[in-house]
Design an enzyme around this catalytic site. Structure first.
Site, PDB file in Angstrom:
ATOM      1  N   GLU A 288       0.961  -1.004  -0.053  1.00 13.59           N
ATOM      2  CA  GLU A 288      -0.116  -0.005  -0.115  1.00 13.59           C
ATOM      3  C   GLU A 288       0.747   1.208   0.124  1.00 13.59           C
ATOM      4  OE1 GLU A 288      -3.658  -1.447   2.979  1.00 13.59           O
ATOM      5  OE2 GLU A 288      -2.019  -0.031   3.583  1.00 13.59           O
ATOM      6  N   PRO A 289       1.483   1.691  -1.039  1.00 12.71           N
ATOM      7  CA  PRO A 289       2.453   2.635  -1.052  1.00 12.71           C
ATOM      8  C   PRO A 289       1.627   4.070  -1.296  1.00 12.71           C
ATOM      9  CG  PRO A 289       2.614   1.555  -3.303  1.00 12.71           C
ATOM     10  CD  PRO A 289       1.669   0.588  -2.097  1.00 12.71           C
ATOM     11  N   GLY A 290       1.978   4.998  -0.378  1.00  8.39           N
ATOM     12  CA  GLY A 290       1.112   6.285  -0.744  1.00  8.39           C
ATOM     13  C   GLY A 290       2.236   7.279  -1.079  1.00  8.39           C
ATOM     14  N   TYR A 331       6.959  17.790  11.268  1.00  8.74           N
ATOM     15  CA  TYR A 331       7.855  16.556  11.325  1.00  8.74           C
ATOM     16  C   TYR A 331       9.215  16.967  11.389  1.00  8.74           C
ATOM     17  CZ  TYR A 331       3.437  14.151   9.459  1.00  8.74           C
ATOM     18  OH  TYR A 331       2.346  13.809   9.180  1.00  8.74           O
ATOM     19  N   CYS A 369       2.249  33.581  11.731  1.00 11.48           N
ATOM     20  CA  CYS A 369       2.687  34.200  12.969  1.00 11.48           C
ATOM     21  C   CYS A 369       3.009  32.785  13.807  1.00 11.48           C
ATOM     22  CB  CYS A 369       1.725  34.942  13.572  1.00 11.48           C
ATOM     23  SG  CYS A 369       1.508  36.614  12.972  1.00 11.48           S
ATOM     24  N   TYR A 398       1.456  14.424   0.860  1.00  5.18           N
ATOM     25  CA  TYR A 398       1.290  15.069   1.958  1.00  5.18           C
ATOM     26  C   TYR A 398       1.468  16.546   2.031  1.00  5.18           C
ATOM     27  CZ  TYR A 398       1.040  10.125   3.335  1.00  5.18           C
ATOM     28  OH  TYR A 398       0.780   8.778   3.332  1.00  5.18           O
TER      29      TYR A 398
HETATM   30  C1  LIG Z   1      -0.456   6.233   5.220  1.00  3.44           C
HETATM   31  C2  LIG Z   1      -0.887   4.778   5.313  1.00  3.44           C
HETATM   32  C3  LIG Z   1      -0.042   4.044   3.878  1.00  3.44           C
HETATM   33  C4  LIG Z   1       0.979   4.820   3.187  1.00  3.44           C
HETATM   34  O1  LIG Z   1       2.072   5.299   3.921  1.00  3.44           O
HETATM   35  P1  LIG Z   1       3.081   5.973   2.793  1.00  3.44           P
HETATM   36  O2  LIG Z   1       4.141   6.274   3.649  1.00  3.44           O
HETATM   37  O3  LIG Z   1       2.565   7.060   2.305  1.00  3.44           O
HETATM   38  O4  LIG Z   1       3.461   5.084   1.634  1.00  3.44           O
HETATM   39  C5  LIG Z   1      -0.424   2.861   3.813  1.00  3.44           C
HETATM   40  N1  LIG Z   1      -1.337   1.961   4.468  1.00  3.44           N
HETATM   41  C6  LIG Z   1      -2.025   2.900   5.491  1.00  3.44           C
HETATM   42  C7  LIG Z   1      -3.017   2.036   6.332  1.00  3.44           C
HETATM   43  C8  LIG Z   1      -1.785   3.958   5.690  1.00  3.44           C
HETATM   44  O5  LIG Z   1      -2.417   4.476   6.894  1.00  3.44           O
END
Ligand SMILES: *Cc1c(COP(=O)(O)O)cnc(C)c1O
Length: 459
Positions: A288-290, A331, A369, A398
């Site tokens: 599940e890459p984001g 972060y 500010c 993000y």
């Molecule tokens: C945020 C998230 C991701 C993706 O994370 P990345 O760091 O963006 O790859 C995958 N699975 C779940 C459940 C998440 O909450």
């Protein structure tokens, strides 16, 4: 216009696009056309990232974690590239549906889900019975059952191993996420009495980087172990589960620092396959890459409006701040910054081109500010002058997604590049957008000038 690079010199699909790789003239043109600050998201690069993921993980199901960038144009590009959608809220499910994801390509991960979100998703499941709901607490299963849901469920496990670029995004070890590893097998078997349990899931956190591969491997190995235990239980009285997949989450890192190496995706894929093996017949690996899909496809453009020498540091004021890009403030994240020039000296003369200027340590600060509202501190940049355009790199994940209206700052515009064409995909907010929810709540509200605004139109 600078000459384009000869095709032979640049690999067709490099593992990272650095801020230095963007065409400066193109970015300057977009800035002039669309105003500041401006997000630019290149859909061609999004497609390349999808392609590299699919090539590295040819047998895995690849699901895009939508929360990294939910823009409609990005979602459509990702869907066309063959990835599924992994959603974290009703709002994300709604966006994914609108972008054409449906059926088994739609996944919803419920983390302490508000009742409204569950109501919505259970409603969606009536039309889309192949949607999968990933659940990290037995209470959530009960709440789904109470709503009459008996469809596909994936059990989120807390593997007790965390990874990530910052404590706030390390989820694998945080009790908030998932059912504790030692109780997960029992929870999954119990769930199978009420639901169609199709998978198990764990997400270690964000930022699997070259130096964190060991914790990734450990998490994946644990998930492989649990998959085998569920498919053929040690306990002869336990019913085996007919799982379709084991999802080992996202967190694939991208190199924010200019000199940081890119993730060796084929090596990560190989390590993942080895660690999860042997998988029972019929069980697929899922990821599940984001961030990896969208981060290096985006830049944030911002203009220098103030240059202030002080005894301690040289402060370069820009028109984008933590409300546009929250990651540095939240972060302590590093984003590369490139000076594209275009400004003037105070006497009106033209300064040298940025690559002929002296690299000078500067603090780039936004208009909010808050002391924390800086994009970098004492970093060597080609010495900025007022009017210069700065490109903040690796801002596609993000970035816009976390933008907010603090200090009553309208959110920026976003332009998508698609096969060379630019289109505004999110308009810049106007001051009237800031007060729309108030005016719509109390439509008769009279402002201090005595005017009554009943239209809700604002300025
Ligand atoms: C945020 C998230 C991701 C993706 O994370 P990345 O760091 O963006 O790859 C995958 N699975 C779940 C459940 C998440 O909450």
């Amino acid at each position: 216009m600078s000459d384009p690079e000869p095709a032979a010199e640049s690999p067709p699909n490099p593992s990272v696009r650095r801020v230095s790789d963007w065409d400066a003239d193109r970015l300057a043109g977009l800035a002039a056309d669309h105003g500041m600050p401006l997000y630019v998201q290149d859909l061609d690069r999004v497609r390349e990232n999808c392609e590299r993921l699919r090539d590295a993980f040819p047998d895995a199901e690849v699901r895009y974690a939508v929360k990294a960038h939910t823009g409609r144009a990005v979602l459509e590009a990702v869907r066309e590239a063959g990835l599924d959608a992994e959603c974290a809220s009703a709002g994300e499910v709604d966006r994914a549906l609108a972008a054409g994801f449906g059926g088994s390509r739609l996944h919803y991960t419920a983390v302490n889900p508000p009742a409204r979100d569950l109501d919505y998703v259970v409603g969606v499941a009536e039309a889309e019975p192949d949607i999968t709901v990933t659940v990290g607490a037995v209470d959530t299963l009960d709440r789904l059952a109470e709503r009459g849901y008996d469809g596909r469920v994936c059990v989120r496990v807390n593997p007790g191993v965390g990874a990530g670029h910052h404590e706030k995004v390390r989820t694998g070890g945080a009790a908030k996420f998932g059912i504790p590893f030692d109780r997960a097998a029992e929870a999954a078997r119990d769930a199978a009495d009420r639901f169609d349990v199709v998978g198990i899931h764990a997400h270690a956190g964000s930022g699997i980087d070259p130096d964190q591969l060991d914790s990734h491997r450990e998490l994946v190995a644990r998930m492989g172990e649990l998959t085998r235990e569920l498919a053929s239980p040690d306990d002869a009285d336990a019913d085996p589960l007919d799982l379709e997949y084991v999802d080992v989450g996202g967190g694939f890192g991208v190199p924010y620092e200019e000199d940081a190496p890119a993730l060796d995706l084929p090596a990560v894929a190989e390590a993942t396959r080895e660690a999860v093996a042997p998988l029972p017949a019929g069980v697929d690996l899922a990821i599940e890459p984001g961030r990896y899909v969208v981060a290096d496809a985006g830049v944030l453009l911002t203009r220098v409006n103030t240059v202030k020498p002080t005894p301690d540091e040289r402060v370069v004021g820009v028109d984008a701040g933590m409300t546009d890009l929250l990651r540095p403030a939240m972060y302590d994240a590093y984003h590369p910054i490139r000076n594209l020039g275009g400004g003037r000296e105070r006497d009106g003369s033209d300064p040298p081109a940025p690559d002929e200027r002296e690299a000078t340590p500067v603090t780039v600060a936004g208009p909010i500010c808050e002391t924390g509202d800086v994009l970098c501190r004492n970093r060597a940049l080609a010495d900025p002058v007022r009017g210069d355009l700065l490109a903040v790199g690796i801002a596609g994940a993000y970035g816009y997604e976390m933008a907010n209206q603090y200090n009553s700052r309208p959110r920026p515009a976003e332009v998508a590049l698609d096969d060379g064409t630019a289109a505004v995909v999110r308009r810049r907010e106007a001051l009237g957008d800031l007060t729309a929810v108030e005016r719509e709540a109390t439509p008769d509200r009279t402002d201090r000038t005595g005017r009554t605004d009943r239209t809700g139109a604002g300025r």
